[in-house]
Design a protein around this motif. Structure first.
Motif, PDB file in Angstrom:
ATOM      1  N   GLY A 161      56.012  47.296 -14.814  1.00  0.00           N
ATOM      2  CA  GLY A 161      56.267  46.643 -16.099  1.00  0.00           C
ATOM      3  C   GLY A 161      55.029  46.316 -16.894  1.00  0.00           C
ATOM      4  N   THR A 215      56.671  51.693 -16.367  1.00  0.00           N
ATOM      5  CA  THR A 215      58.029  51.146 -16.529  1.00  0.00           C
ATOM      6  C   THR A 215      58.860  51.298 -15.255  1.00  0.00           C
ATOM      7  N   THR A 218      51.150  52.962 -19.280  1.00  0.00           N
ATOM      8  CA  THR A 218      52.266  52.020 -19.100  1.00  0.00           C
ATOM      9  C   THR A 218      53.080  52.403 -17.873  1.00  0.00           C
ATOM     10  N   SER A 257      51.050  47.296 -18.711  1.00  0.00           N
ATOM     11  CA  SER A 257      50.298  48.334 -19.426  1.00  0.00           C
ATOM     12  C   SER A 257      48.811  48.021 -19.328  1.00  0.00           C
TER      13      SER A 257
END
Length: 825
Positions: free
Chosen positions: A761, A731, A729, A763
Motif C-alpha cells: 500500500g 498495491t 507503488t 509508494s
C-alpha cells in the motif's frame, strides 16, 4: 538407525553375577551406575497436499514426523509437540505407535485424551511402559480366573469376553429380562478380578449415543435370552437385542469407550393378533443381524450401515407366542441358531415348543418348513436351541431342548426328523440354555451346554461332535463343586478365551467363574495372552523399508519351571484368524518368529496358551507377561497441520520436547518455508516522469514541477539537464523487498534508488538527473523486487516499464498531437 535386538534380563543378571565374581578384593562398595543417556527425537516434515514440494504453499497440509529412538531402557516416555502460529492441527491426524496414548491441549499446559473440536496448540504422546527398543509390545498373561461375584444382582445371564487392542481383558454382561430404566450392564477386569474403570457398575443402557450414564436412567429393556455379536469391522463394538416402549430393535455398546453407540428400531411394539412385545436373537450371517419378534416376524439389520434390511420385518416365519394383545411383560421364550446358512428359531406358544426355519436368501420360510414344526408338548416352554453336527463337523440339523419332560426334539436342515444326540439321562425340570461351540485344545468340535433347575444347582454338559458322545474325561453334566462355596452357579452361558483356552461361565447366581474345557475343573488351570503385532502401525510417514524382521515372542516375569511346556504353545495367526504356525516354547520361554516374513505377514496375532503347574507366579505384585517385537527403525509419532492462508505467514517451525528414563529430550527444529502464491505477491507499478522546468529547486524531491511524460519544446534547447522522477507503488497485499531500479539510459537513477523495501500500500519516489548531449531522448525505467518472506533462492520479479521523453523542437513537431494541432491551423 536400525536397532538391534535388545539383550534380555537374564543376560543382564549374568553380567552382574560375573562382575561380582571377579571384583577385586579391595573394592568394598559397588560403584554408582553410569547415568543413562536420554533417547533422541528427530523431526522431519512432509508436504501432503503436493508431495515432494518444498517450499509449501499457503493452505497446504503438511505432516510433521517425530522419530523416537529409545536409549535401550524402555520405561515411561512422554513427547510433547507445540503447534506454532501460522498453522492449525488437522482434526483426527495425530498418530502414535501401538500402546502409546494420545492427548491434546488448547492452552499448552493441560492435556486431555479427548480431542477438542478446535483450538489445539499442542499434542502429546505418552507410553507408561515402553519396551526397550520401542518396537515391541507386552501383554499381561491372564491368570486362572477365580470365582468372582459380579455386580449383577444375580441375573447377569451370559459372559462376554473382550480382549482389547491395548491389552485389556474384560468380561461384560447385561442383565436379562429387565425393564428400561434399571441399570443393567456390568464390566469386570479379569486381570485384576475387580470392576472395570468407568463404574460404578451396573450402568443403564440408552438409545442415545454417548458415555454410559448412572442410576435408573435407561430407556432400553433387555430380553429373556439375549445373544451378542461383535462387529468385525469395528473393534470393541458389540450388538445386542433390546426394546424401548415403542419399538424392538438392535442396540450397540462401545466397550473401549464405555459408551452407548445407538439403537436401530426394527419394528414397532404392539399390533395384533399377536403383539410385538419382546424379541430373541441376535444371530449374524453375511454381515446381517437377525432377531425374531414375539409375533413371529424375523427382524434384520445391516451391520455396515446400521440400517434395517430391505423388506424387513419378514412376517409369518416363527410360531408367535399366544398373547393377542400388547403385553410388555411377556418375553420371548426361545432362541436362534444357524445351520447350513439358514436361521432356525425356537419359540414357546401355548400349544408347545416350536421350531421354524428362515432362509435369508429368499427372505421367507425354508424349503420343507412351510409351517413351524412341533418341538415339545403343550404347555412346555424352551429357552434354547442348538445346531447338531456330524462327526466330520458339518451342519446336520437343529435341536430344541425342553425341561418337563426333559427331551431333545431334532430336525435335519431339510425338515426331516433327526435322531437327537444321546445325552445321558437328565432329570425333569432341568433348563438348557444355548451352548458355546468351540474347537477345543484337542482339536475336537465341542458344544458346552449350561444346565440348571430341578435337582441341578448348576452344571455343564460337554458334547464331542467328532466322537458323537459326551466329552471324554468329563462327567455329563459336570457340576462345579466349591465354586461360590456350594457350587450353586445356576449356569446361563459361557464364553471361550481362545488365547488362554479357558471357558468363562456366568449364571443366575451372579458368579463369574472359569472352567477347563477338557476336564471341567474350576478354576481353569491355564494362563494366556493375546498380542496383536502390526509392525506398519509403528510408522506414519508413509515410507516403506522401516522393518527388518521379526524377533521373538517370550515369557517374562514367570518361572518357566512352573509351566507345563509340553502342553503349552504359541499360535501365530493373521488378523482374520488364519493360522500361520503353532510353535512350541523353547526351554527359555521364547518362540522364534524370525522365520516369518514381515512383508508377507505385516500383522501377526500371537496367542500364548500355557498349561500351569501352579500359580506361584501370579499375585503379590508380580505380573507375568508376553513380549513380542521386531527389528526396525525407531517408531514414529505424526500429526498434520494446515498452513495459514495469511500472506503475512512466511514459514512455520516445529520443535518437540519430552522426557524418558534418561532425562529431557529436545528434537531438532524444522523450518517449513511457505512460497507466496499469486494471491500473496506485491503488485508493483512504476511511473517515470520528466520535470517540465529547468530549475533544480522545482525538480528535486518535493519539487512542484510540473511533471509530465515529456518536456516542453525548446525547454532544454540543444543541450541541457533533464530532471527525472520515478514513482514506485505497491498495491499488493505483502511488502516488496530488495527493490532496485533498472534504467540503462540514466545510471544515476539506479544509484539514487539504491535497494529498498516497499510496504504493502506504499509508494516511493526517486529523483535523479541526466545531462543530455542529444535530443530527443526517451528514458525507460522498471524495478526488480521480491515478495517479503519468499524462500531463499527464489528469483526476483520485474515490474512493467514506464517511459518519459526529453524533447527538442523536432520531437515536439513529430508528435501526433502536435501534427494535428498544425493541421488545424
Amino acid at each position: 538407525m536400525r536397532r538391534p535386538r535388545i539383550a534380555t534380563r537374564p543376560i543382564l543378571l549374568l553380567a552382574t553375577a560375573l562382575a561380582l565374581t571377579f571384583a577385586p578384593p579391595a573394592v568394598t562398595a559397588a560403584a554408582d551406575p553410569l547415568p543413562l543417556a536420554p533417547g533422541t527425537l528427530v523431526k522431519s516434515v512432509q508436504n501432503v497436499t503436493d508431495p515432494g514440494s518444498n517450499p509449501a504453499d499457503h493452505g497446504d497440509v503438511v505432516n510433521w514426523v517425530m522419530s523416537y529412538d529409545d536409549p535401550g531402557a524402555g520405561g515411561s516416555v512422554t513427547i510433547t509437540d507445540p503447534i506454532s502460529a501460522g498453522q492449525a492441527l488437522v482434526p483426527g491426524s495425530l498418530k502414535v505407535p501401538p500402546d502409546w496414548v494420545k492427548s491434546w491441549s488448547t492452552d499448552g499446559t493441560t492435556f486431555s485424551t479427548t480431542e477438542p473440536a478446535s483450538g489445539t496448540i499442542a499434542v502429546r504422546a505418552t507410553n507408561p511402559d515402553l519396551q526397550p527398543g520401542g518396537t515391541s509390545l507386552t501383554r499381561l498373561l491372564l491368570p486362572p480366573v477365580q470365582p468372582t461375584t459380579t455386580a449383577t444382582g444375580g441375573d447377569g445371564f451370559t459372559p462376554l469376553l473382550y480382549r482389547s487392542a491395548n491389552g485389556a481383558v474384560e468380561s461384560w454382561n447385561i442383565y436379562h429380562h429387565l425393564v428400561p430404566a434399571n441399570p443393567k450392564v456390568v464390566c469386570i477386569n479379569l486381570l485384576t478380578a475387580q470392576p472395570c474403570t468407568g463404574g460404578p457398575w451396573p450402568r443403564p443402557l440408552n438409545t442415545t449415543p454417548g458415555p454410559l450414564g448412572s442410576g435408573s436412567t435407561g430407556d432400553l429393556a433387555s430380553p429373556m435370552a439375549g445373544q451378542f455379536v461383535f462387529d468385525p469391522e469395528r473393534p470393541g463394538t458389540v450388538y445386542y437385542p433390546a426394546s424401548t416402549t415403542t419399538a424392538l430393535g438392535v442396540a450397540c455398546l462401545d466397550l473401549d469407550a464405555r459408551a452407548n453407540c445407538g439403537f436401530v428400531p426394527l419394528t414397532p411394539t404392539g399390533g395384533s393378533p399377536s403383539a410385538s412385545n419382546s424379541l430373541a436373537g441376535l444371530t449374524e450371517l453375511n454381515g446381517k443381524l437377525y432377531a425374531v419378534s414375539t409375533n413371529g416376524s424375523v427382524l434384520c439389520l445391516t451391520m455396515a450401515t446400521q440400517t434395517p434390511c430391505a423388506g424387513q420385518p419378514y412376517a409369518g416365519i416363527a410360531a408367535p407366542h399366544s398373547d393377542t394383545s400388547v403385553n410388555p411383560g411377556l418375553y420371548f421364550f426361545g432362541s436362534t441358531t444357524l445351520a447350513d446358512g439358514k436361521l432356525f428359531i425356537s419359540s414357546s406358544p401355548s400349544s408347545g415348543a416350536k421350531l421354524a426355519c428362515f432362509d435369508p436368501a429368499t427372505t421367507t420360510t425354508c424349503t420343507g418348513w412351510a409351517a413351524p414344526k412341533a418341538a415339545g408338548p403343550a404347555g412346555v416352554i424352551t429357552y434354547g436351541i442348538f445346531t447338531a453336527y456330524t462327526t466330520t463337523g458339518d451342519d446336520e440339523g437343529v435341536c430344541v431342548p425342553t425341561s418337563s419332560p426333559y427331551q431333545l426334539n431334532c430336525y435335519t436342515v431339510a425338515g426331516a426328523s433327526l435322531t437327537p444326540p444321546a445325552f445321558p439321562a437328565m432329570p425333569n425340570g432341568v433348563l438348557t440354555f444355548n451352548p458355546k461351540v468351540i474347537t477345543g485344545p484337542d482339536g475336537h468340535l465341542r458344544s458346552y451346554f449350561p444346565f440348571w433347575g430341578g435337582p441341578i444347582l448348576g452344571a455343564t454338559g460337554c458334547w464331542d461332535w467328532n466322537t458323537g458322545a459326551a466329552c471324554a474325561g468329563m462327567a455329563f453334566p459336570k457340576t462345579h463343586p466349591g465354586v461360590g462355596g456350594s457350587g450353586a452357579t445356576r449356569d446361563y452361558g459361557y464364553d471361550y478365551d481362545q488365547a488362554g483356552e479357558c471357558l468363562l461361565g456366568l449364571g443366575d447366581a451372579g458368579l463369574l467363574f472359569s472352567m477347563d474345557p477338557i476336564t471341567g475343573a474350576s478354576p481353569c488351570f491355564r494362563a494366556g495372552a493375546s498380542l496383536n503385532l502390526t509392525a506398519p502401525d509403528f510408522y506414519c510417514d508413509g515410507a516403506s523399508g522401516h522393518i527388518t524382521g521379526y524377533q521373538d515372542a517370550r515369557l517374562v516375569d514367570i518361572d518357566i519351571a512352573n509351566i507345563d511346556l509340553a502342553n503349552s504353545a504359541a499360535t501365530i495367526s493373521k488378523p482374520d484368524n488364519t493360522v500361520i504356525a503353532t510353535l512350541p516354547f523353547a526351554p527359555d520361554g521364547s518362540v522364534d518368529l524370525s522365520g516369518i516374513s514381515p512383508s508377507t505377514h505385516p500383522a501377526l496375532v500371537i496367542e500364548a496358551s500355557l498349561r500351569l503347574l501352579n500359580v506361584d507366579d501370579f499375585g503379590g505384585g508380580n505380573e507375568p507377561h508376553l513380549v513380542a517385537g521386531f527389528d526396525g527403525d525407531p517408531p514414529q509419532i505424526c500429526f498434520q497441520t494446515k498452513l495459514s492462508s495469511d500472506c503475512g505467514v512466511y514459514s512455520v517451525s516445529n520443535t518437540a520436547t519430552g522426557t524418558d528414563a534418561g532425562g529431557a529430550l529436545t528434537s531438532n527444529t524444522v523450518q517449513q518455508p511457505i512460497n507466496p502464491g499469486a494471491a500473496c505477491q506485491p503488485n508493483i507499478t512504476v511511473n517515470k516522469e520528466i520535470c517540465k522546468d529547468t530549475r533544480a529547486s522545482r525538480c528535486g524531491p518535493g519539487g512542484v514541477g510540473p511533471w509530465g511524460k515529456s518536456s516542453p519544446a525548446g525547454l532544454l534547447g540543444v543541450l541541457g539537464t533533464a530532471y527525472w522522477r520515478i514513482t514506485v507503488t505497491n498495491t499488493g497485499p505483502v511488502d516488496a523487498v530488495g527493490v532496485t531500479v533498472n534504467d540503462s539510459v540514466a545510471p544515476g537513477c539506479v544509484t539514487a534508488g539504491g535497494t529498498f523495501t516497499l510496504a504493502a500500500g506504499a509508494s516511493k519516489q526517486i529523483h535523479c538527473s541526466t545531462f543530455l548531449l542529444l535530443l530527443p531522448l526517451t528514458n525507460t525505467a522498471s524495478v526488480n523486487y521480491s515478495a517479503a518472506g519468499a524462500p531463499q533462492g527464489t528469483p526476483p520479479s520485474t515490474s512493467g516499464t514506464s517511459s518519459a521523453t526529453a524533447c527538442s523542437l523536432l520531437c515536439i513537431l513529430g508528435s501526433p498531437d502536435r501534427a494535428a494541432e498544425l493541421r488545424e491551423r
